[in-house]
Design a protein around this motif. Structure first.
Motif, PDB file in Angstrom:
ATOM      1  N   TYR A 197      -8.616  -0.689  10.818  1.00 47.94           N
ATOM      2  CA  TYR A 197      -8.651  -1.876   9.960  1.00 47.94           C
ATOM      3  C   TYR A 197      -9.867  -1.831   9.035  1.00 47.94           C
ATOM      4  CZ  TYR A 197      -5.364  -3.430  13.537  1.00 47.94           C
ATOM      5  OH  TYR A 197      -4.291  -3.516  14.385  1.00 47.94           O
ATOM      6  N   PRO A 198      -9.830  -2.578   7.907  1.00 51.41           N
ATOM      7  CA  PRO A 198      -8.716  -3.383   7.400  1.00 51.41           C
ATOM      8  C   PRO A 198      -7.636  -2.522   6.737  1.00 51.41           C
ATOM      9  CG  PRO A 198     -10.551  -3.533   5.884  1.00 51.41           C
ATOM     10  CD  PRO A 198     -11.034  -2.713   7.054  1.00 51.41           C
ATOM     11  N   VAL A 199      -6.420  -3.098   6.679  1.00 52.61           N
ATOM     12  CA  VAL A 199      -5.318  -2.432   5.994  1.00 52.61           C
ATOM     13  C   VAL A 199      -4.639  -3.446   5.069  1.00 52.61           C
ATOM     14  CG1 VAL A 199      -4.858  -0.764   7.826  1.00 52.61           C
ATOM     15  CG2 VAL A 199      -3.661  -2.970   7.848  1.00 52.61           C
ATOM     16  N   MET A 200      -3.926  -2.918   4.098  1.00 52.85           N
ATOM     17  CA  MET A 200      -3.106  -3.740   3.204  1.00 52.85           C
ATOM     18  C   MET A 200      -1.658  -3.588   3.657  1.00 52.85           C
ATOM     19  SD  MET A 200      -3.648  -5.522   0.265  1.00 52.85           S
ATOM     20  CE  MET A 200      -4.777  -4.732  -0.877  1.00 52.85           C
ATOM     21  N   ILE A 201      -0.966  -4.719   3.854  1.00 53.86           N
ATOM     22  CA  ILE A 201       0.418  -4.658   4.311  1.00 53.86           C
ATOM     23  C   ILE A 201       1.303  -5.490   3.384  1.00 53.86           C
ATOM     24  CG2 ILE A 201       0.183  -6.624   5.906  1.00 53.86           C
ATOM     25  CD1 ILE A 201       2.035  -5.037   7.849  1.00 53.86           C
ATOM     26  N   ARG A 202       2.518  -5.009   3.148  1.00 51.91           N
ATOM     27  CA  ARG A 202       3.438  -5.746   2.272  1.00 51.91           C
ATOM     28  C   ARG A 202       4.867  -5.333   2.559  1.00 51.91           C
ATOM     29  NH1 ARG A 202       4.613  -2.587  -2.740  1.00 51.91           N
ATOM     30  NH2 ARG A 202       3.489  -0.633  -2.598  1.00 51.91           N
ATOM     31  N   PRO A 203       5.828  -6.199   2.212  1.00 43.42           N
ATOM     32  CA  PRO A 203       7.234  -5.810   2.339  1.00 43.42           C
ATOM     33  C   PRO A 203       7.610  -4.816   1.235  1.00 43.42           C
ATOM     34  CG  PRO A 203       6.955  -8.214   2.143  1.00 43.42           C
ATOM     35  CD  PRO A 203       5.668  -7.577   1.749  1.00 43.42           C
ATOM     36  N   SER A 204       8.768  -4.167   1.406  1.00 44.54           N
ATOM     37  CA  SER A 204       9.297  -3.281   0.358  1.00 44.54           C
ATOM     38  C   SER A 204       9.935  -4.106  -0.754  1.00 44.54           C
ATOM     39  CB  SER A 204      10.369  -2.353   0.935  1.00 44.54           C
ATOM     40  OG  SER A 204       9.918  -1.710   2.090  1.00 44.54           O
ATOM     41  N   PHE A 205       9.967  -3.530  -1.945  1.00 48.53           N
ATOM     42  CA  PHE A 205      10.767  -4.047  -3.061  1.00 48.53           C
ATOM     43  C   PHE A 205      10.492  -5.521  -3.361  1.00 48.53           C
ATOM     44  CE2 PHE A 205      13.219  -0.665  -0.989  1.00 48.53           C
ATOM     45  CZ  PHE A 205      13.310   0.231  -2.052  1.00 48.53           C
ATOM     46  N   VAL A 206       9.210  -5.856  -3.559  1.00 46.96           N
ATOM     47  CA  VAL A 206       8.877  -7.226  -3.952  1.00 46.96           C
ATOM     48  C   VAL A 206       8.157  -7.205  -5.286  1.00 46.96           C
ATOM     49  CG1 VAL A 206       8.741  -8.104  -1.602  1.00 46.96           C
ATOM     50  CG2 VAL A 206       6.668  -7.212  -2.690  1.00 46.96           C
ATOM     51  N   LEU A 207       8.162  -8.361  -5.958  1.00 50.90           N
ATOM     52  CA  LEU A 207       7.528  -8.504  -7.256  1.00 50.90           C
ATOM     53  C   LEU A 207       6.332  -9.429  -7.121  1.00 50.90           C
ATOM     54  CD1 LEU A 207       8.017  -7.781 -10.293  1.00 50.90           C
ATOM     55  CD2 LEU A 207       9.086  -9.999 -10.495  1.00 50.90           C
ATOM     56  N   PHE A 242      -7.130   0.020   3.284  1.00 47.77           N
ATOM     57  CA  PHE A 242      -7.776  -0.860   2.313  1.00 47.77           C
ATOM     58  C   PHE A 242      -8.977  -0.142   1.698  1.00 47.77           C
ATOM     59  CE2 PHE A 242     -10.719  -4.248   1.052  1.00 47.77           C
ATOM     60  CZ  PHE A 242      -9.887  -5.030   0.275  1.00 47.77           C
ATOM     61  N   LEU A 243      -9.022  -0.074   0.386  1.00 47.59           N
ATOM     62  CA  LEU A 243     -10.116   0.599  -0.313  1.00 47.59           C
ATOM     63  C   LEU A 243     -11.305  -0.360  -0.440  1.00 47.59           C
ATOM     64  CD1 LEU A 243      -8.071   2.381  -3.123  1.00 47.59           C
ATOM     65  CD2 LEU A 243      -8.882   3.353  -0.975  1.00 47.59           C
ATOM     66  N   HIS A 244     -12.469   0.042   0.084  1.00 45.21           N
ATOM     67  CA  HIS A 244     -13.646  -0.828   0.120  1.00 45.21           C
ATOM     68  C   HIS A 244     -14.410  -0.786  -1.201  1.00 45.21           C
ATOM     69  CE1 HIS A 244     -13.471  -1.785   4.439  1.00 45.21           C
ATOM     70  NE2 HIS A 244     -13.009  -0.559   4.576  1.00 45.21           N
ATOM     71  N   ASN A 245     -14.729  -1.965  -1.730  1.00 43.44           N
ATOM     72  CA  ASN A 245     -15.544  -2.072  -2.949  1.00 43.44           C
ATOM     73  C   ASN A 245     -15.063  -1.119  -4.044  1.00 43.44           C
ATOM     74  OD1 ASN A 245     -17.310  -4.055  -1.918  1.00 43.44           O
ATOM     75  ND2 ASN A 245     -18.448  -2.475  -0.800  1.00 43.44           N
ATOM     76  N   ALA A 246     -13.756  -1.060  -4.218  1.00 44.52           N
ATOM     77  CA  ALA A 246     -13.170  -0.135  -5.191  1.00 44.52           C
ATOM     78  C   ALA A 246     -12.895  -0.859  -6.508  1.00 44.52           C
ATOM     79  CB  ALA A 246     -11.869   0.456  -4.644  1.00 44.52           C
ATOM     80  N   LEU A 247     -13.225  -0.196  -7.599  1.00 35.23           N
ATOM     81  CA  LEU A 247     -12.950  -0.716  -8.935  1.00 35.23           C
ATOM     82  C   LEU A 247     -11.505  -0.398  -9.297  1.00 35.23           C
ATOM     83  CD1 LEU A 247     -13.958  -1.899 -11.684  1.00 35.23           C
ATOM     84  CD2 LEU A 247     -14.499   0.456 -12.338  1.00 35.23           C
ATOM     85  N   GLU A 248     -10.735  -1.421  -9.621  1.00 36.21           N
ATOM     86  CA  GLU A 248      -9.332  -1.205  -9.974  1.00 36.21           C
ATOM     87  C   GLU A 248      -9.196  -1.091 -11.492  1.00 36.21           C
ATOM     88  OE1 GLU A 248      -4.955  -3.033  -8.777  1.00 36.21           O
ATOM     89  OE2 GLU A 248      -6.728  -3.546  -7.599  1.00 36.21           O
ATOM     90  N   CYS A 249      -8.264  -0.285 -11.929  1.00 36.94           N
ATOM     91  CA  CYS A 249      -8.027  -0.118 -13.361  1.00 36.94           C
ATOM     92  C   CYS A 249      -6.570   0.302 -13.557  1.00 36.94           C
ATOM     93  CB  CYS A 249      -8.972   0.910 -13.976  1.00 36.94           C
ATOM     94  SG  CYS A 249      -9.099   2.439 -13.036  1.00 36.94           S
ATOM     95  N   GLU A 250      -6.110   0.215 -14.789  1.00 38.36           N
ATOM     96  CA  GLU A 250      -4.729   0.613 -15.068  1.00 38.36           C
ATOM     97  C   GLU A 250      -4.605   1.183 -16.469  1.00 38.36           C
ATOM     98  OE1 GLU A 250      -1.892  -2.789 -15.291  1.00 38.36           O
ATOM     99  OE2 GLU A 250      -3.625  -3.996 -14.698  1.00 38.36           O
TER     100      GLU A 250
END
Length: 566
Positions: A197-207, A242-250
């Motif tokens: 832990y920690p982890v990120m969890i989610r269902p499939s095919f969601v918006l 879960f990525l710790h203190n990570a900068l997100e970008c796109e």
């Protein structure tokens, strides 16, 4: 089978024409099984069907309507007749003059197929309506519908987490460690396998990240799995490190199947863990290193080429300890397309339409650009309508809109975006700071405190935060917790003694005490509030920049004129 039999029996839809008020010979159409067909299909072979996004909702809104409209405009310029299928009266794509013909219908397999068989268009565009058209794209293709742009197989690879990970492994591109589970035993084994832990969890095919949550211990995991519905081997739960203190970008990209063009990379303000639709972002990026930028562009090109993307693609990344990880690929229009188009003067949706109709990137003569301005996107939230809801940002999307601030200075662009979102930042006064745990008690937190002090703000702080700041040489006035007597932290908000609130949430739910009440009070008494350290840092920089004035008003065209091609 039912549709086939129904058609054989002659039980088919007809379309009634609704005349447009005050406009001669303009109509839109709705279907019924109980009237004579009033819709006449043209014999023009150059016609294209565009599928809209249906109802606006969290995760899918007006950004996709923007893309559909620009696609219709581009097709008209190219000499094509356009057929729009959408069922939202609040969108511009359902205006009578946006397309040549408007079918006011649900974006469902049954309705789209019947219109397709009637109109017989040269092809259908599914990339611009968000997830709704993509959900029926495979079934449409199986029924013989020609899907323009990126192939259905490529879309399926990007949508299927397992297939996408295999492609990334082949390309040598890192993703956060992950796994899939359909029950609690598999979930526990998966968490152990990816490092705990920690982890990120989610269902499939969601918006919109619906149902996504950060899990910090086994008890939270058991509770989540017990509540999860619709989990099957075909629709498992997805678990990521879960990525710790990570900068997100796109990055939004244009591709013709062989070559790729990237106008700019977007840097998120909030760290990874906040849904991309809820995070503020800066275009072009400010703090991403040249090496990481080059890596992001390289990965984007490789992935677009491997998927044979034709049209638009959106890539999401996170940078942890200097290493770039791929989070996901979306081979469709994203909600950032209008922002990139306006900041970069690159009409993404129009250009993508031309690529889907057979043009090549070389025909478009696009060049890399050097920007002398910044755009800051901020999300707009509905929390003032729901005063009892805790306005904490997380992996599940909550925003209902977005705004854009433009300036030659990135901090001032961010300040403008806050104003546009309805959060009017103070230029002076007092700030209440209550930071949650060791993650937030950092060098960046010290810099925020010192900046507010330098700007002349009085700083109120809760006990733990005040001790942290006193050690760093930042003067604070300690305020009582709710249970420690009056006046307490809620009293100073009620009495309008503070002009800004910075309150970061605790990581674990069982650590939540006064902080939720602080945030709810901020909404109730209309005090600007910030719930992330990154947001607080950009806020104090924005206030400092605004002290020097907003600068002269400039049109979008003036900003575009300052862009240099390189």
């Amino acid at each position: 089978d039912v549709r086939k039999k129904r058609t054989e029996l002659g039980v088919v839809e007809g379309w009634c024409a609704v005349p447009v008020s005050g406009v001669k010979d303009q109509y839109y159409y709705y279907s019924t099984y109980n009237c004579k067909d009033e819709s006449t299909a043209s014999t023009n072979p150059k016609k294209i069907m565009i599928l809209g996004g249906g109802p606006n909702r969290i995760g899918q809104g007006i950004e996709f309507d923007y893309c559909c409209c620009h696609a219709a405009m581009a097709l008209r310029e190219m000499g094509y007749e356009t057929i729009m299928v959408n069922c939202n009266p609040e969108t511009v794509s359902t205006d009578y003059d946006t397309s040549d013909k408007l079918y006011f219908e649900p974006v469902s397999l049954e309705d789209v197929l019947q219109i397709y068989h009637k109109e017989k268009p040269a092809g259908v565009i599914v990339q611009f309506g968000g997830q709704t058209p993509l959900n029926i794209a495979r079934a449409l293709s199986d029924e013989g519908v020609k899907i323009l742009g990126t192939s259905i197989d490529s879309i399926d690879i990007a949508e299927d987490r397992d297939l996408f990970r295999k492609m990334m492994d082949q390309l040598g591109i890192p993703m956060p460690e992950s796994g899939m589970a359909t029950n609690i035993d598999e979930a526990l084994a998966c968490v152990k396998q990816i490092g705990g832990y920690p982890v990120m969890i989610r269902p499939s095919f969601v918006l919109g990240g619906r149902g996504m949550e950060v899990i910090y211990d086994e008890a939270m995991l058991r509770e989540y799995v017990a509540k999860a519905v619709g989990v099957t081997p075909d629709r498992p739960l997805l678990i990521d490190r879960f990525l710790h203190n990570a900068l997100e970008c796109e990055a939004d990209a244009l591709s013709d199947g062989e070559h790729v063009y990237i106008p700019s990379v977007m840097e998120h303000v909030e760290l990874a863990g906040v849904h991309s639709g809820d995070s503020a972002c800066i275009i072009p990026p400010v703090t991403i290193t040249k090496e990481n930028l080059a890596t992001i562009k390289d990965y984007t090109r490789k992935i677009a080429e491997a998927l044979h993307v034709c049209g638009l693609m959106n890539m999401q990344y996170a940078i942890e300890d200097g290493k770039v990880f791929v989070l996901e690929a979306n081979p469709r229009a994203s909600r950032t397309v209008p922002l990139v188009s306006k900041v970069c003067n690159t009409q993404m949706a129009r250009l993508a339409t031309r690529l889907m109709l057979g043009e090549k990137l070389s025909d478009l003569k696009l060049k890399d650009k050097k920007f002398n301005h910044h755009g800051a996107k901020e999300a707009v939230f509905p929390f003032d309508k729901f005063p009892k809801v805790d306005p904490v940002l997380g992996p599940e999307m909550r925003s209902t809109g977005e705004v854009l601030g433009l300036s030659d200075d990135y901090a001032l662009a961010y300040y403008k975006s806050q104003e546009a979102a309805g959060s009017f930042l103070p230029n002076e006064g007092a700030v209440l700071i209550s930071l949650s745990d060791k993650v937030n008690l950092s060098e960046q937190a010290i810099e925020i405190g010192k900046e507010f002090q330098k700007l002349g703000f009085k700083i109120y702080a809760t006990e733990g935060t005040a001790k942290f700041y006193e050690k760093a040489g930042v003067k604070c006035e300690v305020v009582n917790k709710i249970a420690e007597g009056r006046p307490n932290v809620l009293d100073i908000i009620l009495n309008k003694q503070v002009n800004l609130i910075i309150n970061t949430p605790w990581a674990k739910r069982d650590a939540i005490k006064d902080e939720s009440a602080i945030r709810k009070a901020a909404i109730k008494y209309k005090v600007p509030y910030i719930t992330t350290l990154a947001g607080a840092y950009n806020t104090v920089k924005g206030i400092a920049a605004a002290r020097n004035g907003h600068g002269a008003v400039k049109s979008l065209q003036e900003y575009h004129a300052s862009i240099e091609e390189v």
